[in-house]
Design a protein around this motif. Structure first.
Motif, PDB file in Angstrom:
ATOM      1  N   SER A 267       0.838  -1.190   0.000  1.00  0.00           N
ATOM      2  CA  SER A 267       0.000   0.000   0.000  1.00  0.00           C
ATOM      3  C   SER A 267       0.876   1.244   0.000  1.00  0.00           C
ATOM      4  CB  SER A 267      -0.920   0.001   1.221  1.00  0.00           C
ATOM      5  OG  SER A 267      -1.626   1.213   1.314  1.00  0.00           O
ATOM      6  N   GLU A 268       0.413   2.251  -0.658  1.00  0.00           N
ATOM      7  CA  GLU A 268       1.189   3.491  -0.696  1.00  0.00           C
ATOM      8  C   GLU A 268       1.228   4.161   0.669  1.00  0.00           C
ATOM      9  OE1 GLU A 268      -0.410   6.560  -3.099  1.00  0.00           O
ATOM     10  OE2 GLU A 268      -2.497   6.182  -2.542  1.00  0.00           O
ATOM     11  N   ARG A 322       9.185   5.264   0.769  1.00  0.00           N
ATOM     12  CA  ARG A 322       7.740   5.233   0.560  1.00  0.00           C
ATOM     13  C   ARG A 322       7.405   5.322  -0.924  1.00  0.00           C
ATOM     14  NH1 ARG A 322       3.928   8.177   4.812  1.00  0.00           N
ATOM     15  NH2 ARG A 322       2.533   6.970   3.481  1.00  0.00           N
ATOM     16  N   VAL A 323       6.378   4.576  -1.296  1.00  0.00           N
ATOM     17  CA  VAL A 323       5.948   4.544  -2.696  1.00  0.00           C
ATOM     18  C   VAL A 323       4.699   5.404  -2.855  1.00  0.00           C
ATOM     19  CG1 VAL A 323       6.973   2.297  -3.161  1.00  0.00           C
ATOM     20  CG2 VAL A 323       4.653   2.416  -2.230  1.00  0.00           C
ATOM     21  N   ASP A 324       4.476   5.816  -4.084  1.00  0.00           N
ATOM     22  CA  ASP A 324       3.326   6.671  -4.390  1.00  0.00           C
ATOM     23  C   ASP A 324       2.580   6.060  -5.570  1.00  0.00           C
ATOM     24  OD1 ASP A 324       1.509   8.673  -4.565  1.00  0.00           O
ATOM     25  OD2 ASP A 324       2.870  10.131  -5.480  1.00  0.00           O
ATOM     26  N   TYR A 325       1.329   5.750  -5.311  1.00  0.00           N
ATOM     27  CA  TYR A 325       0.511   5.124  -6.347  1.00  0.00           C
ATOM     28  C   TYR A 325       0.362   6.040  -7.554  1.00  0.00           C
ATOM     29  CZ  TYR A 325      -3.661   3.240  -8.614  1.00  0.00           C
ATOM     30  OH  TYR A 325      -4.543   2.760  -9.541  1.00  0.00           O
ATOM     31  N   ARG A 329       3.004   2.781 -10.190  1.00  0.00           N
ATOM     32  CA  ARG A 329       2.086   1.767  -9.671  1.00  0.00           C
ATOM     33  C   ARG A 329       2.660   0.362  -9.686  1.00  0.00           C
ATOM     34  NH1 ARG A 329      -3.736   3.711 -12.287  1.00  0.00           N
ATOM     35  NH2 ARG A 329      -3.548   5.921 -11.663  1.00  0.00           N
ATOM     36  N   VAL A 362       1.728  -1.471  -6.420  1.00  0.00           N
ATOM     37  CA  VAL A 362       1.437  -0.448  -5.425  1.00  0.00           C
ATOM     38  C   VAL A 362      -0.071  -0.257  -5.368  1.00  0.00           C
ATOM     39  CG1 VAL A 362       1.811   1.937  -4.722  1.00  0.00           C
ATOM     40  CG2 VAL A 362       3.635   0.665  -5.884  1.00  0.00           C
ATOM     41  N   ASP A 364      -3.496   1.675  -4.199  1.00  0.00           N
ATOM     42  CA  ASP A 364      -3.925   3.042  -3.953  1.00  0.00           C
ATOM     43  C   ASP A 364      -4.566   3.142  -2.571  1.00  0.00           C
ATOM     44  OD1 ASP A 364      -4.407   5.688  -4.335  1.00  0.00           O
ATOM     45  OD2 ASP A 364      -6.296   5.381  -5.401  1.00  0.00           O
ATOM     46  N   GLU A 367      -4.647   9.152   0.859  1.00  0.00           N
ATOM     47  CA  GLU A 367      -3.498   9.715   1.539  1.00  0.00           C
ATOM     48  C   GLU A 367      -3.811  11.094   2.084  1.00  0.00           C
ATOM     49  OE1 GLU A 367       0.421   8.632  -0.598  1.00  0.00           O
ATOM     50  OE2 GLU A 367      -1.074   8.869  -2.192  1.00  0.00           O
TER      51      GLU A 367
END
Length: 778
Positions: A267-268, A322-325, A329, A362, A364, A367
């Motif tokens: 999860s992002e 940290r990843v960002d959708y 993705r 990833v 969504d 956020e």
């Protein structure tokens, strides 16, 4: 007879031949020395080596051999006698012909030979014909013992894939038979179980590898070894031993991933350090040979990381960043595993590593808003008017729907009183003027909240620096206490001064000193600027007179280098001191104090003398009062070394014996014999009435005093020291009689006090008191 038997017989004869010769020579010499009377040219024993075979069982004695003297004519005149070990029991001899027989079963392993002595005597004379000679009968061995393995069980370990011929271990068997005779104790080893992996050397029992073996196929083997005596000939005895052979591991197998492709998701919203998933590679080896390390290859190593679980040998994939959708993705990373310890002997078989692909999706999530900066730094000039703009913070919803956000300030009400933020656009303004000298930095926290989901909140730090404005004039660095001597010369330095400024100058402070405009015409002192933020005060004339002017007030103008420049006028007080040219600070302070008080030195000494006299007079008065307060009984008390205790206890009368427990003061160890007390009230009533009729020398009165003395001496509740008890005799001549109520049997309420009016003017007040009390009761 085969060749081996013949060879053994020949070897035995060779060994016994020297022994026979030595025995014969010894016997001949002894005979010559012992029987010199019987002259014979030639005499001696004649016999062959004697052997007896072990383990023979027979109902009749078994012939061993014959002893014979060369003097024996076979006429029966000689007698053979046998003595020594086993003579007469195990071995017997025919006394006529010297033949020896064995009568019992022998065991060579218990006794390998017997030492005997033989002698020949004449039957007629009973004299020795041959001297006593010693000989040996050897027990001939037969194969009656099986081989034995004494070190069982055998356990050995050998590395897997060892080359052929590698020594594994050695087994050894023992045989109780005679190794010097025949083949009974000669052993030969053979392999019963263990082919084709192992072999054994027949003579030594050393077990060797017969082929290379893989531990991963089979890690333990049971090998059976046989030991056989008689060199393996027919009729031989044998024994077997089991050898457990374990194959130890070597790193001969590379790790292999269970899957060629792994699918995972994250999860992002996941924070850094979250476990994404696990990968696992198998290694057929064990222990440290199976230890492995996992790696990530490619550009994804800055987003993901992988560590090795040393207990399970799993690769744990962690989120490193940290990843960002909305930004990315999907990730595809390549994971590699390799052995931690590698055996160089097997590198030729290929690399000890493996690779796999991990695809990570990833997910969504809703956020919270994201600020354009994590930390904002803003500036504003001090003294800015209320409502001045400080800066702007910006945050946005990173999700696709781009939800509007609202801004607010948190962390401290005092900051809200200084700053406010526009909840719609993030503009920060001041709510009151700021003073850099109070606080040069202000740290506030701004939050951004989604309008549709208030739980989604993010924060950003805003650091506000208050810029300095030249709003403080310079001033003296401290209070200066300046003195000038009456005999000071012109141009003499009397004080150095410096200045401070609360403002912050980017170029550094620089101050300029000069006399104020109103002191330009001052003819007593001058100011010299040293150009280093200090200045000197100099005298402009000589000879000051304190009687004419005690102090001078010098206004000094200080200018800073700020924009715009500010000035201030500071007054320096200069006191004229009664000194030569050099200032003594303590003396000058004293002189200034005296001058301010308007006193001379002589006057001050007189004042101090008066104060001292008054103090001595006051102390003398206190001493006299303390002397008068001393007790008049002090000398008497010291003489008796006792205490007089006075009790002013207002109790319930003479019968109140519970007012004070006097036994608490008495030492229990000196308790006297207690006599029962009499009825005090009744006794006092009686004696008192009698005392009214008699004088103090009456026998009744003396008896009363004696009884009270005895009672006080034996009373256990009396004080543990001497006490004074006083008894007063009222006498019999009083017109009023006794005032005591001890002689009355009626209460106060039953009595009439009208007679008090007849006692005269001295009892007028008392009569009035009782009369008023009587009227109140009525």
């Amino acid at each position: 007879m085969n060749c081996s038997t013949l060879l053994s017989l020949v070897l035995m004869l060779v060994e016994l031949w020297p022994f026979s010769l030595s025995t014969q020579n010894c016997s001949t010499q002894n005979a010559d020395q012992s029987f010199t009377a019987v002259r014979r040219v030639k005499r001696g024993w004649v016999w062959e080596p004697l052997f007896a075979t072990e383990e023979q069982t027979s109902v009749v004695p078994v012939y061993v051999g014959q002893l014979k003297s060369d003097l024996d004519k076979q006429d029966g005149n000689l007698k053979y006698i046998l003595t020594g070990e086993g003579a007469g029991s195990t071995f017997i001899i025919d006394e006529n012909n010297g033949k020896i027989y064995v009568t019992q079963k022998l065991d060579r392993e218990k006794k390998p030979f017997y030492t005997l002595r033989a002698q020949v005597i004449n039957r007629s004379t009973q004299l020795p014909v041959e001297p006593e000679s010693e000989f040996i009968i050897k027990v001939r061995d037969v194969n009656d013992h099986e081989p034995q393995f004494l070190d069982e069980p055998y356990v050995a370990t050998v590395p897997e894939m060892s080359p052929e011929g590698t020594s594994v271990t050695q087994v050894t068997a023992t045989d109780g038979d005679d190794p010097s005779y025949g083949n009974s104790a000669r052993l030969i080893y053979s392999l019963i179980q263990g082919q084709p992996y192992f072999s054994v050397e027949p003579k030594t029992g050393v077990i060797r590898m017969a082929s290379q073996m893989d531990r991963e196929t089979k890690d333990q083997y049971l090998v059976i070894i046989q030991a056989k005596d008689m060199v393996g000939q027919a009729g031989a005895f044998s024994a077997t031993a089991t050898v457990t052979i374990n194959l130890s591991d070597i790193n001969d197998n590379p790790p292999k991933f269970q899957q060629r492709l792994y699918y995972m998701s994250i999860s992002e919203e996941a924070p850094v350090g979250t476990t994404v998933g696990k990968v696992f590679a198998e290694d057929s080896d064990i222990g440290e040979n199976a230890a492995m390390n996992y790696f990530i290859e490619g550009d994804s190593s800055d987003v993901f990381d992988i560590i090795t679980n040393n207990e399970t040998q799993e690769g744990i994939l962690l989120l490193k960043k940290r990843v960002d959708y909305e930004s990315r993705r999907r990730y595809s990373i390549q994971a590699k595993v390799e052995n931690r310890y590698i055996d160089d002997r097997f590198l030729k078989e290929g690399p000890f590593e493996d690779k796999t692909i991990v695809k990570i999706n990833v997910e969504d999530a809703d956020e919270p808003p994201v600020f354009t900066l994590e930390n904002y730094i803003m500036e504003i000039a001090e003294a800015a008017v209320s409502g001045s703009l400080v800066g702007v913070v910006t945050a946005r919803d990173p999700d696709d729907d781009d939800c509007p956000v609202r801004y607010s300030i948190v962390h401290g009400m005092h900051l809200k009183r200084l700053f406010s933020i526009n909840e719609y656009n993030g503009t920060i303004i001041t709510t009151k003027p700021l003073d850099r000298e109070i606080a040069s930095w202000h740290n506030i926290t701004v939050t951004a909240t989604e309008t549709r989901n208030p739980e989604k909140i993010s924060e950003a730090n805003v650091y506000i620096q208050v810029l300095d404005v030249n709003d403080h004039a310079p001033e003296f660095a401290k209070y200066y206490e300046t003195f000038v001597c009456e005999n000071a010369v012109s141009g003499q330095l009397i004080q150095s001064i410096s200045a401070v400024d609360q403002d912050d100058s980017a170029e550094g402070h620089h101050f300029y000193f000069s006399l104020a405009q109103e002191a330009k015409n001052n003819s007593y002192f001058t100011v010299k600027d040293n150009q280093d933020n200090t200045a000197g005060i100099f005298t402009a004339k000589s000879s000051f007179r304190r009687q004419e002017q005690f102090s001078f007030y010098l206004p000094i103008l200080i200018l800073d280098n700020g924009t715009p420049p500010l000035t201030s006028t500071n007054t320096l007080t200069i006191i004229v001191c009664d000194c030569d040219t050099e200032v003594n600070t303590f003396y000058c302070r004293y002189g200034a104090f005296m001058y301010a008080m308007g006193l001379s030195t002589e006057a001050l000494v007189a004042v101090l003398a008066c104060i001292l006299i008054l103090l001595v007079f006051f102390l003398a008065i206190l001493a006299i009062r303390q002397q008068r307060k001393k007790s008049p009984f002090s000398e008497k008390m010291e003489e008796f070394r006792e205490n007089i205790v006075r009790y002013d206890d207002e109790g319930g009368g003479e019968e109140d014996t519970e007012a004070f427990d006097i036994s608490a003061l008495r030492t229990r160890t000196i308790m006297r014999t207690h006599k029962p007390r009499k009825k005090v009230t009744t006794e006092i009533h009686s004696l008192y009435r009698q005392s009214l009729q008699v004088g103090p020398d009456s026998e009744i009165f003396r008896q009363f005093i004696s009884e009270k003395l005895e009672e006080a001496s034996t009373d256990p509740s009396a004080p543990p020291y001497d006490s004074l008890q006083t008894y007063r005799f009222e006498g019999t001549g009083s017109l009023a009689g006794s005032l005591s109520s001890l002689g009355s049997n009626v209460s106060d309420a039953d009595q009439s006090y009208d007679y008090l009016t007849d006692w005269g003017p001295h009892f007028k007040q008392l009569a009035g008191m009782y009369a008023s009390s009587r009227s109140v009761e009525d």
